[in-house]
Design an enzyme around this catalytic site. Sequence first.
Site, PDB file in Angstrom:
ATOM      1  N   GLY B  33      33.825  19.086  -2.691  1.00  0.00           N
ATOM      2  CA  GLY B  33      34.458  17.773  -2.626  1.00  0.00           C
ATOM      3  C   GLY B  33      35.830  17.767  -1.972  1.00  0.00           C
ATOM      4  O   GLY B  33      36.343  16.710  -1.624  1.00  0.00           O
ATOM      5  N   CYS B 243       8.488  -3.974   1.537  1.00  0.00           N
ATOM      6  CA  CYS B 243       8.533  -3.788   2.982  1.00  0.00           C
ATOM      7  C   CYS B 243       7.379  -4.527   3.651  1.00  0.00           C
ATOM      8  O   CYS B 243       6.228  -4.393   3.233  1.00  0.00           O
ATOM      9  CB  CYS B 243       8.482  -2.298   3.293  1.00  0.00           C
ATOM     10  N   CYS B 246       4.989  -1.537   5.372  1.00  0.00           N
ATOM     11  CA  CYS B 246       4.171  -0.601   4.599  1.00  0.00           C
ATOM     12  C   CYS B 246       3.905  -1.078   3.178  1.00  0.00           C
ATOM     13  O   CYS B 246       3.118  -0.479   2.455  1.00  0.00           O
ATOM     14  CB  CYS B 246       4.839   0.784   4.572  1.00  0.00           C
ATOM     15  N   CYS B 268      11.537  -1.245   5.337  1.00  0.00           N
ATOM     16  CA  CYS B 268      12.132   0.041   4.953  1.00  0.00           C
ATOM     17  C   CYS B 268      13.225   0.418   5.941  1.00  0.00           C
ATOM     18  O   CYS B 268      13.075   0.237   7.144  1.00  0.00           O
ATOM     19  CB  CYS B 268      11.084   1.157   5.004  1.00  0.00           C
ATOM     20  N   CYS B 274       8.489   5.185   6.189  1.00  0.00           N
ATOM     21  CA  CYS B 274       7.709   3.941   6.260  1.00  0.00           C
ATOM     22  C   CYS B 274       6.417   4.182   7.050  1.00  0.00           C
ATOM     23  O   CYS B 274       5.333   3.757   6.636  1.00  0.00           O
ATOM     24  CB  CYS B 274       8.559   2.859   6.920  1.00  0.00           C
TER      25      CYS B 274
END
Lengths: 203, 286
Positions: B33, B243, B246, B268, B274
């Site tokens: 980090g 979506c 799909c 998507c 997708c």
Amino acid sequence: MNVVFESGFDRVFDTQRIYRLMLDAVARPGKIMLLARPELYPPAEINPYAAGVAFTLLDSETSFALLPDNEASRQYICLNSGSRAEELSRAQFIILDGRGDFPELAGLCRGDLLFPERGATLIVMVDAIGEQGDGLRLTLRGPGVDGIQRLALKGLCPANMHRVQKLNREFPLGVDLILTDQNGALAALPRSCAVNIEKEVTC
Amino acid sequence: MKMHQQGYNFAFLDENTKREIRRKVLKAVAIPGYQVPFASPELPIARGWGTGGIQITMSIIGPNDVLKVIDQGCDGGVNAVNIRNLLVKTTGVETTFDTKAATIVQTRHRIPEEKMREDQILVLQVPIPDPLRYVEPSEVKAREMHGEMDYSRMWIFLYENIVKWGEITIGARYPSLVNGRYLIDPSPIPRWDVPKLDNADTLYLFGAGREKRIYAVPPYTRVQPLEFDDFKFRVEDFNGHSCTRCGASHTYLNEITGAGNGQKIYACSDSSHCDKLRRARKEGTD
């Protein structure tokens, strides 16, 4: 003195291969990687795998120190990396023979709160690295470790490990260890890793 | 491996530049980090167009890697196509659209929907690496705040958000605490993707080229989006939408205004996932 200039070591592709294994090792403390034997012929004090690690990381922008110091190894590293020898407390990289007992380790640079990354990197040479087996047995916890990881280091003086633990007591200050053995095994102990010594052996 | 174009070093960067980035990436992983400064030299792509991610990828990639590059989840985005072309031209590596087949995935603004594995690395392009930029414009002061783990102003910022708007207004770039120590900007991924950083199997590397910073989230590391006991972090809610391509209702969806009637439709964001779902659905009905 006859110092070898290494021409068989591929500075583009050998270093890339070594680096990826090293990166995986630092990201997963205690995970043991296996290095292919590099085309390197260092003085007897340095194992060729540690030399491979050194030439992957060192260049003219970096400084290093050897423990124990010796002329042949120093010249070998200087000539082949362009890195400069520096006193221990200021060196960015320390190439350490783990078997010796070195109180000087207590004085290594461990960075400061503004720039903790300035803490030294130790390239540590030991006899053998395994998950189990002879030597100093460690259990590791922390980032990169899924639960708990065991590591056995043969040929690492316990007193050196105690000194590293002391250096790494105040995260994010500390030093990071990259360990290599005689057979090409490589493992890492970054400062984020909590190291517990399970079993000590005298060296 | 195909041959890479001659006249350049492998992966374009010279070895000194790679070595510096490699050293900095190791320190970034060792201090999860923490933002490590790096030199960030010029590239044939302008800073701010993903050069941080490109430089990390160029420094770690080898001839046997299989590369996937995505932009907002899509393999066909203009940024992804150009970066992929540059990397292929200078390395000759194989590329793929399939998340599962890649060894390195470089991405802008998304983490793939499919869970990534231990043997894969995700490289994220970062515009603004410091989450404290919201509350402190000075890098010098922000560095001190990180050093002292003084994140009180960030907490107040979030609190004031809730008081003023009844909601934390940060969508993407949601500030998250790594390993209980450093606050990171996870790059402009949607909130949806933030939980994927927590205790993952994969190594995440973040590169900010313009801002010259590298940071990392190692695998199996705690990543906690900031939240209050009585005001929890939550991801985007697609509330019953799915979506249009799909049919998936468990993925991150883009809202699109339909041509002609101006109605909102959803698709998507992760285009290759997708496509996979579409193929699976087709095979299922055939």
